[in-house]
Design a protein around this motif. Structure first.
Motif, short mmCIF file in Angstrom:
data_model
loop_
_atom_site.label_atom_id
_atom_site.label_comp_id
_atom_site.label_asym_id
_atom_site.label_seq_id
_atom_site.Cartn_x
_atom_site.Cartn_y
_atom_site.Cartn_z
N ASN A 1 -5.82 0.22 -0.18
CA ASN A 1 -6.40 -0.74 -1.44
C ASN A 1 -7.03 0.11 -2.72
N MET B 1 -3.51 -6.93 -2.39
CA MET B 1 -2.96 -5.68 -2.96
C MET B 1 -1.23 -4.97 -1.66
N ASN C 1 0.81 -1.13 0.12
CA ASN C 1 0.16 -0.19 0.11
C ASN C 1 1.39 1.34 0.18
N LYS D 1 -12.10 -6.93 3.28
CA LYS D 1 -10.95 -5.68 2.21
C LYS D 1 -11.91 -5.15 1.75
N ILE E 1 -12.39 -1.88 -0.80
CA ILE E 1 -11.17 -1.69 -2.05
C ILE E 1 -12.35 0.00 -2.15
N VAL F 1 -4.94 -0.23 6.98
CA VAL F 1 -4.59 -1.89 5.98
C VAL F 1 -4.35 -2.75 7.02
#
Length: 810
Positions: free
Chosen positions: A541, A810, A415, A457, A459, A446
């Motif tokens: 993300n 990610m 990230n 999660k 996004i 995160v």
């Protein structure tokens, strides 16, 4: 016996104190109660002392405000005027402040007396109010029982004398026994204070020396949290931690409890519970000697927002004793608290983290200590770096557990959070990292998501382009939002949205059902402002989605990838520019932990590129490609039969959304050239756009059109040309297809008449097809076939890339 400590917010108003009374009445045990000053009063007392010391008469109005606040609170609770004890305290307060004002000097002893007023007044009010409620309560002056030295401002407790006095007092304890927190006195009866967190410490001393069965800290939160709930919205309550875990969490920013206050209880093994005055039904966080070995590795993620890094370095330090001693002695003498320590194994440098507000004082102290060595270049000048934060993973179960630090650093790196220093205690209960302050919000979220919410999660999408494909994508996302959250644990939010005119940002997500109205109320769009806003919100993300055909937007990808933000796009420009630029984007995505996905560059929603990448990654080698890559052109030649003009078929395709806004991009062949170029490059070969041979089926006049309307007119004039192409193919029993090929280093695009034996012959509607001849698929190629044009299928391809990222690390 229980010890109950109530903080400033718990006694910050009449209603809060009434709530405290209910809590006390609900206890069947004998209670020792400790109270802080009314919320905010200690800060006011500090200001009063400082104002008087500067010789400013304004201290009187500030003092009067404190007096009136407590008078009003007393009257509202007791329904009577305060008694003489109240005014005796106020009179002492006024006398000391007047002396400070006259002398223009605030000594540490005078400061302690002034700062003690808050707890003395709050406990007097509580005592008199409790008595009106029928509570059997006795008020004890902590100054008569807690004995300290004369280190004013942060006095040290004489536990022997304190214990003797408390044991004597214990003989006359009633049901509720109230002590002011924070305050104490020397053997000579000079008022002292116990420093920051002193009320917690008072309560812990009482709990330890009086051998309490339980120690409860009542505050304004439900207990310790897995992270700061002001930053991490998904932070949740922790039911149980060990003493050591609580110490680590409180040291690194968890303000619910002050670290030294745990120590007396820890030594006696007294359980501690953190409870919420305003939600007493919540059972709170229990702190004991044991920890939960069967629970999560991480108990919490703590942080300190503002720290500075101080570095002492120089080759002369290697192997020479006392450098560390002098370094830490200088900081200690200057009352600079060291939060984190890290040292290079070469002994060439020592770096410590300190409170950002103390950086100036630290620099002066160290420059004085090492002045001669700096002047003679034996060590480097002291280095101070500001604007950092510390994040710390805390948990006893991390001990001897492989992979925790790896997961932490991998998640941060993916990230774009750069780590400036690392420290891990020998107990292995804490892994700390220093990061830029601007990354704190992202890092906490995160890490919390990774360690505590692995099943959910979030996004964050930033989209430019709301044409047919953009609208279709947002609609698909809205339709699938609940399904994805429930079945795939993906919470997909659109944070930034723009078209060519306007843009709008919502940090918590633009409502998918109202995106058009939100965008309509947005600000004027510029690509620079959009990208800067995306950088500024700095969310984990993050995915940037370019649903345009703009060269200017495509030129931004490299910088976006450098910020560890992944890029998803149907825009072919970036992947078909110079080979060096294409390779640079690939390199950027690897270097910065982001991804560059452009599945929809070829065949819209068909999984062509992902399949090709799987082949190449698994060691296969592509040596020949044959493909029909334009759903638009397939549709045109399937629809055209000579009875309807070719130009009318083009217009129909445009109305159905099968062409680019400018259909010339499809018919000129440039779009197909870009697609075969991408396939060639993704197969591992070097190729430039101009290397691909284009054999256009359009007459020269059509290629020179000045506008779409001009193009339509010229196509209509050339109707005989298109009819002849159709009739010639029909006469051979063939069908017309625009075919892209690659073999032996040569790429080409051109119109071909394919017979009934060819795989391309039966392509219907707007289907695309790709044949990969590889080392494994030599005699019989791998075939990928399906719809290759249209807003819905292109949007579904973008959606697939977003989900691919969402389900990846990610």
């Amino acid at each position: 016996m229980k010890v109950l400590k109530f903080g400033g917010t718990s006694v910050g108003s009449e209603e809060a104190i009434r709530q405290v009374a209910k809590i006390v009445q609900g206890n069947v045990d004998q209670i020792v109660m400790v109270s802080s000053a009314v919320g905010g009063v200690t800060d006011q007392l500090v200001e009063i002392g400082d104002t008087a010391a500067r010789g400013k008469k304004e201290y009187e109005s500030l003092l009067e405000a404190v007096k009136l606040r407590h008078e009003q609170m007393y009257y509202n609770l007791v329904e009577n005027k305060p008694d003489t004890n109240f005014y005796d305290i106020i009179e002492e307060f006024e006398d000391i402040c007047r002396g400070v004002w006259l002398l223009r000097e605030l000594t540490p002893r005078s400061a302690d007396f002034i700062h003690s007023i808050g707890e003395r007044l709050s406990t007097l009010i509580i005592t008199d109010f409790f008595r009106t409620q029928g509570i059997d309560i006795t008020l004890y002056d902590s100054r008569k029982y807690i004995v300290t030295d004369d280190q004013f401002g942060n006095a040290n407790v004489n536990f022997k004398l304190t214990n003797e006095r408390l044991q004597e007092a214990k003989k006359s304890f009633t049901k509720v026994n109230l002590f002011p927190g924070f305050v104490a006195a020397t053997e000579e009866n000079e008022t002292t204070t116990l420093g920051r967190g002193g009320s917690d410490y008072t309560a812990a001393i009482l709990a330890g020396l009086l051998a309490a069965d339980h120690f409860e800290v009542w505050t304004d939160v439900d207990g310790l949290m897995t992270a700061d709930p002001r930053i991490v919205k998904k932070a949740h309550f922790i039911e149980h931690v060990s003493y050591e875990e609580a110490l680590e969490l409180s040291h690194f920013g968890a303000k619910v409890i002050y670290p030294p206050s745990i120590q007396p209880a820890l030594e006696k093994g007294i359980p501690i519970t953190i409870k919420n005055t305003f939600n007493p039904e919540q059972k709170g966080t229990l702190i004991t000697k044991e920890w939960d070995e069967d629970k999560q590795l991480i108990r919490g993620i703590s942080s300190i927002k503002d720290i500075a890094l101080v570095t002492l370095s120089g080759s002369s330090m290697v192997g020479i004793p006392k450098f560390s001693y002098r370094f830490f002695r200088a900081l200690s003498t200057a009352n600079v608290n060291v939060i984190l320590i890290t040292q290079a194994s070469s002994e060439h440098s020592i770096t410590v983290g300190i409170d950002g507000k103390e950086s100036g004082r630290a620099l002066r102290a160290l420059n004085t200590e090492f002045e001669e060595m700096i002047a003679t270049n034996r060590i480097n000048p002291i280095e101070i770096e500001d604007n950092f934060s510390i994040i710390a993973l805390v948990g006893s179960n991390m001990r001897n557990q492989v992979g925790v630090s790896g997961q932490m650093f991998n998640v941060l790196g993916k990230n774009g959070v750069s780590i400036h220093a690392i420290a891990q205690g020998s107990s292995e209960r804490n892994i700390s990292a220093v990061i830029s302050k601007e990354d704190l919000h992202k890092a906490l979220n995160v890490l919390h998501e990774s360690f505590f919410l692995s099943l959910t999660k979030r996004i964050n999408l930033f989209i430019i382009g709301t044409g047919n494909v953009g609208k279709a994508f947002i609609n698909q996302l809205a339709q699938q939002f609940t399904f994805l959250k429930k079945n795939h644990q993906l919470n997909i939010k659109i944070i930034g949205l723009a078209n060519s005119r306007q843009m709008h940002f919502e940090k918590d997500g633009i409502p998918l059902s109202k995106w058009e109205s939100y965008l309509a109320e947005g600000v004027a769009f510029t690509k620079e402002d959009f990208i800067q806003n995306m950088y500024d919100v700095n969310l984990r993300n993050s995915i940037f989605i370019d649903i345009t055909a703009s060269e200017d937007i495509a030129a931004l990808y490299a910088d976006i990838l450098k910020k560890s933000i992944s890029v998803v796009t149907p825009n072919k420009i970036a992947a078909t520019g110079p080979q060096t630029d294409y390779l640079n984007l690939k390199s950027m995505s690897k270097r910065y932990g982001s991804q560059f996905l452009f599945e929809t560059n070829v065949c819209a929603g068909l999984p062509v590129l992902s399949t090709l990448n799987d082949l190449v990654r698994s060691g296969d080698q592509v040596h020949q490609i044959e493909a029909v890559l334009s759903g638009t052109l397939v549709f045109l030649f399937n629809e055209y039969d000579g009875t309807t003009k070719f130009v009318d078929v083009i217009k129909k395709a445009k109305e159905l959304g099968f062409t680019e806004p400018d259909p010339r991009l499809d018919l000129f062949g440039s779009d197909v050239k870009r697609k075969i170029l991408i396939l060639i490059r993704e197969s591992g070969y070097t190729c430039e756009y101009d290397d691909i041979e284009l054999n256009s089926f359009l007459p020269e006049s059509c290629m020179e059109s000045s506008s779409v309307e001009d193009f339509y007119e010229k196509v209509e004039k050339e109707e005989a040309h298109f009819k002849k192409l159709y009739e010639d193919a029909k006469a051979k029993g063939a069908r017309l297809k625009v075919v892209a090929k690659y073999k032996d280093g040569h790429g080409s695009v051109g119109l071909e008449a394919v017979d009934a034996t060819h795989p391309f012959y039966n392509l219907e509607g707007k289907d695309n097809i790709v044949l990969f001849y590889t080392k494994r698929y030599d005699d019989h190629p791998m075939v990928i076939k399906g719809a290759g044009a249209g807003a819905e299928v292109t949007a579904s391809g973008i959606f697939a890339d977003v989900l691919r990222l969402g389900q990846s690390d990610m």
